[in-house]
Write a protein that holds these residues in place. Structure first.
Motif, PDB file in Angstrom:
ATOM      1  N   LYS A 238     -45.474 -15.647  69.093  1.00  0.00           N
ATOM      2  CA  LYS A 238     -44.707 -14.578  68.441  1.00  0.00           C
ATOM      3  C   LYS A 238     -43.274 -14.538  68.978  1.00  0.00           C
ATOM      4  N   GLN A 239     -43.148 -14.699  70.289  1.00  0.00           N
ATOM      5  CA  GLN A 239     -41.828 -14.664  70.921  1.00  0.00           C
ATOM      6  C   GLN A 239     -40.962 -15.833  70.438  1.00  0.00           C
ATOM      7  N   ASN A 240     -41.580 -17.000  70.300  1.00  0.00           N
ATOM      8  CA  ASN A 240     -40.845 -18.177  69.816  1.00  0.00           C
ATOM      9  C   ASN A 240     -40.359 -17.987  68.384  1.00  0.00           C
ATOM     10  N   ILE A 241     -41.191 -17.339  67.557  1.00  0.00           N
ATOM     11  CA  ILE A 241     -40.786 -17.048  66.175  1.00  0.00           C
ATOM     12  C   ILE A 241     -39.580 -16.108  66.166  1.00  0.00           C
ATOM     13  N   LEU A 242     -39.624 -15.087  67.031  1.00  0.00           N
ATOM     14  CA  LEU A 242     -38.499 -14.143  67.127  1.00  0.00           C
ATOM     15  C   LEU A 242     -37.216 -14.849  67.551  1.00  0.00           C
ATOM     16  N   LYS A 243     -37.339 -15.748  68.521  1.00  0.00           N
ATOM     17  CA  LYS A 243     -36.166 -16.501  68.978  1.00  0.00           C
ATOM     18  C   LYS A 243     -35.578 -17.334  67.848  1.00  0.00           C
ATOM     19  N   GLU A 244     -36.462 -18.001  67.087  1.00  0.00           N
ATOM     20  CA  GLU A 244     -36.014 -18.848  65.989  1.00  0.00           C
ATOM     21  C   GLU A 244     -35.310 -18.021  64.909  1.00  0.00           C
ATOM     22  N   ILE A 245     -35.880 -16.850  64.613  1.00  0.00           N
ATOM     23  CA  ILE A 245     -35.261 -15.970  63.606  1.00  0.00           C
ATOM     24  C   ILE A 245     -33.887 -15.493  64.074  1.00  0.00           C
ATOM     25  N   SER A 246     -33.810 -15.098  65.356  1.00  0.00           N
ATOM     26  CA  SER A 246     -32.527 -14.602  65.871  1.00  0.00           C
ATOM     27  C   SER A 246     -31.453 -15.689  65.848  1.00  0.00           C
ATOM     28  N   GLN A 247     -31.868 -16.947  66.103  1.00  0.00           N
ATOM     29  CA  GLN A 247     -30.914 -18.067  66.046  1.00  0.00           C
ATOM     30  C   GLN A 247     -30.431 -18.307  64.619  1.00  0.00           C
ATOM     31  N   LEU A 248     -31.358 -18.237  63.650  1.00  0.00           N
ATOM     32  CA  LEU A 248     -30.994 -18.435  62.252  1.00  0.00           C
ATOM     33  C   LEU A 248     -30.073 -17.327  61.742  1.00  0.00           C
ATOM     34  N   LEU A 249     -30.335 -16.099  62.216  1.00  0.00           N
ATOM     35  CA  LEU A 249     -29.525 -14.958  61.777  1.00  0.00           C
ATOM     36  C   LEU A 249     -28.263 -14.779  62.617  1.00  0.00           C
ATOM     37  N   LYS A 250     -28.189 -15.581  63.718  1.00  0.00           N
ATOM     38  CA  LYS A 250     -27.036 -15.512  64.632  1.00  0.00           C
ATOM     39  C   LYS A 250     -26.837 -14.081  65.161  1.00  0.00           C
ATOM     40  N   CYS A 251     -27.916 -13.549  65.716  1.00  0.00           N
ATOM     41  CA  CYS A 251     -27.866 -12.215  66.329  1.00  0.00           C
ATOM     42  C   CYS A 251     -28.889 -12.146  67.452  1.00  0.00           C
ATOM     43  N   SER A 252     -28.844 -11.087  68.246  1.00  0.00           N
ATOM     44  CA  SER A 252     -29.825 -10.912  69.322  1.00  0.00           C
ATOM     45  C   SER A 252     -31.153 -10.459  68.710  1.00  0.00           C
ATOM     46  N   GLU A 253     -32.237 -10.612  69.473  1.00  0.00           N
ATOM     47  CA  GLU A 253     -33.561 -10.256  68.956  1.00  0.00           C
ATOM     48  C   GLU A 253     -33.653  -8.781  68.587  1.00  0.00           C
ATOM     49  N   LYS A 254     -33.001  -7.916  69.369  1.00  0.00           N
ATOM     50  CA  LYS A 254     -33.092  -6.481  69.078  1.00  0.00           C
ATOM     51  C   LYS A 254     -32.303  -6.081  67.828  1.00  0.00           C
ATOM     52  N   ASP A 255     -31.418  -6.975  67.359  1.00  0.00           N
ATOM     53  CA  ASP A 255     -30.621  -6.669  66.160  1.00  0.00           C
ATOM     54  C   ASP A 255     -31.158  -7.350  64.899  1.00  0.00           C
ATOM     55  N   ILE A 256     -32.338  -7.992  65.003  1.00  0.00           N
ATOM     56  CA  ILE A 256     -32.887  -8.741  63.866  1.00  0.00           C
ATOM     57  C   ILE A 256     -33.074  -7.854  62.633  1.00  0.00           C
ATOM     58  N   VAL A 257     -33.730  -6.710  62.810  1.00  0.00           N
ATOM     59  CA  VAL A 257     -34.015  -5.829  61.673  1.00  0.00           C
ATOM     60  C   VAL A 257     -32.717  -5.361  61.026  1.00  0.00           C
ATOM     61  N   LYS A 258     -31.747  -4.948  61.873  1.00  0.00           N
ATOM     62  CA  LYS A 258     -30.450  -4.480  61.372  1.00  0.00           C
ATOM     63  C   LYS A 258     -29.753  -5.579  60.564  1.00  0.00           C
ATOM     64  N   LYS A 259     -29.830  -6.823  61.070  1.00  0.00           N
ATOM     65  CA  LYS A 259     -29.169  -7.944  60.401  1.00  0.00           C
ATOM     66  C   LYS A 259     -29.836  -8.257  59.058  1.00  0.00           C
ATOM     67  N   ILE A 260     -31.165  -8.198  59.019  1.00  0.00           N
ATOM     68  CA  ILE A 260     -31.896  -8.468  57.764  1.00  0.00           C
ATOM     69  C   ILE A 260     -31.561  -7.406  56.716  1.00  0.00           C
ATOM     70  N   ILE A 261     -31.533  -6.138  57.151  1.00  0.00           N
ATOM     71  CA  ILE A 261     -31.174  -5.039  56.214  1.00  0.00           C
ATOM     72  C   ILE A 261     -29.764  -5.266  55.667  1.00  0.00           C
ATOM     73  N   SER A 262     -28.851  -5.642  56.553  1.00  0.00           N
ATOM     74  CA  SER A 262     -27.462  -5.902  56.159  1.00  0.00           C
ATOM     75  C   SER A 262     -27.362  -7.051  55.151  1.00  0.00           C
ATOM     76  N   GLN A 263     -28.059  -8.159  55.459  1.00  0.00           N
ATOM     77  CA  GLN A 263     -28.007  -9.327  54.572  1.00  0.00           C
ATOM     78  C   GLN A 263     -28.673  -9.038  53.228  1.00  0.00           C
ATOM     79  N   THR A 264     -29.781  -8.285  53.241  1.00  0.00           N
ATOM     80  CA  THR A 264     -30.470  -7.935  52.007  1.00  0.00           C
ATOM     81  C   THR A 264     -29.574  -7.080  51.126  1.00  0.00           C
ATOM     82  N   SER A 265     -28.873  -6.150  51.771  1.00  0.00           N
ATOM     83  CA  SER A 265     -27.946  -5.277  51.042  1.00  0.00           C
ATOM     84  C   SER A 265     -26.834  -6.099  50.389  1.00  0.00           C
ATOM     85  N   GLU A 266     -26.285  -7.061  51.117  1.00  0.00           N
ATOM     86  CA  GLU A 266     -25.234  -7.926  50.583  1.00  0.00           C
ATOM     87  C   GLU A 266     -25.728  -8.739  49.398  1.00  0.00           C
ATOM     88  N   LEU A 267     -26.958  -9.289  49.547  1.00  0.00           N
ATOM     89  CA  LEU A 267     -27.529 -10.102  48.464  1.00  0.00           C
ATOM     90  C   LEU A 267     -27.771  -9.261  47.208  1.00  0.00           C
TER      91      LEU A 267
END
Length: 267
Positions: A238-267
């Motif tokens: 699970k931790q490795n998946i989180l790391k991979e997602i944070s790298q793809l989103l170019k953000c820290s792990e704690k900001d993943i949800v915020k970044k996804i909401i932001s990107q979804t809103s833009e799309l």
């Protein structure tokens, strides 16, 4: 010794069959717990035991394949269980008991076991409950189980009559047929009838993680979980998946949800 066709005097290299012994440390599949595997050695043979079951007469049957030499009827043998596998099974089985009590505490006393499977990789527990379990309830159940594990309670076994077991508050489906004496296993506030193998102290389980919860029949839910090293591996994945997602989103792990909401809103 026996084959599928008949009893035999010996089995040689490459042959599969069944071995019966006067005494054995191997646990035969029963009560949801899988049978032991391991090896048997005689002066003339090395045998792989790939399963252990019990026949209708109550005798233990070792499912064997001869790896070297020839094993003969009446040979004196050394039995060796795969102890690492057995240890993992013990952790999962004791965790099942603790889980059963936690389910009753969180969901209600109507919860009763409706089936189980305990092997070296995970535990599966089916129980009576009439609606889906919320994430909040699952989190609470998992938390209680881990609290009980960290209390490092000794696992105590007692032999008693059915009446004594009932009076002691032991959990069981007392409709089932039991012998004159039953084995009652106590770990912390969990007390239950059981003939399986267990850890000697709950602390040996290490960690408990629920991996799934689902409905399997009308009024029956199923929880699957992992313990010990398998729970650590599950958390690492699970931790490795989180790391991979944070790298793809170019953000820290704690900001993943915020970044996804932001990107979804833009799309």
């Amino acid at each position: 010794l026996a084959t599928d066709d008949s009893f035999v005097e010996s089995l040689s290299k490459g042959q599969k069959g069944y071995l019966f012994a006067d005494e054995t440390p191997f646990y035969s599949e029963m009560g949801g717990q899988v049978g032991d595997v391991g090896t048997i050695k005689s002066e003339t043979a090395l045998v792989n035991v790939y399963d252990t079951k019990r026949n209708v007469g109550g005798k233990t049957i070792h499912y064997i394949e001869v790896l070297e030499g020839t094993i003969n009827k009446d040979d004196l043998c050394e039995f060796k269980i795969d102890s690492k596998r057995r240890d993992n099974i013990c952790k999962n089985h004791t965790a099942t008991h603790i889980l059963h009590k936690a389910l009753k505490d969180v969901l209600g006393t109507h919860v009763n076991q409706a089936g189980s499977l305990v092997n070296e990789d995970r535990l599966r527990f089916d129980f009576a409950h009439f609606k889906a379990i919320t994430q909040e309830e699952l989190d609470k159940i998992e938390s209680i189980v881990n609290e009980r594990i960290m209390e490092a309670n000794d696992v105590i076994t007692d032999l008693m009559t059915i009446e004594e077991a009932k009076e002691s508050g032991a959990m069981a489906l007392f409709d089932d047929k039991y012998g004159d004496k039953v084995r009652v296993l106590t770990v912390g506030d969990s007390k239950e009838l059981c003939g399986g193998t267990h850890v000697s102290n709950s602390g040996e389980i290490g960690l408990f993680k629920i991996v799934s919860e689902s409905g399997v029949a009308a009024g029956v839910r199923r929880i699957e979980a992992v313990t010990g090293e398998n729970a650590i591996k599950y958390m690492e994945e699970k931790q490795n998946i989180l790391k991979e997602i944070s790298q793809l989103l170019k953000c820290s792990e704690k900001d993943i949800v915020k970044k996804i909401i932001s990107q979804t809103s833009e799309l």
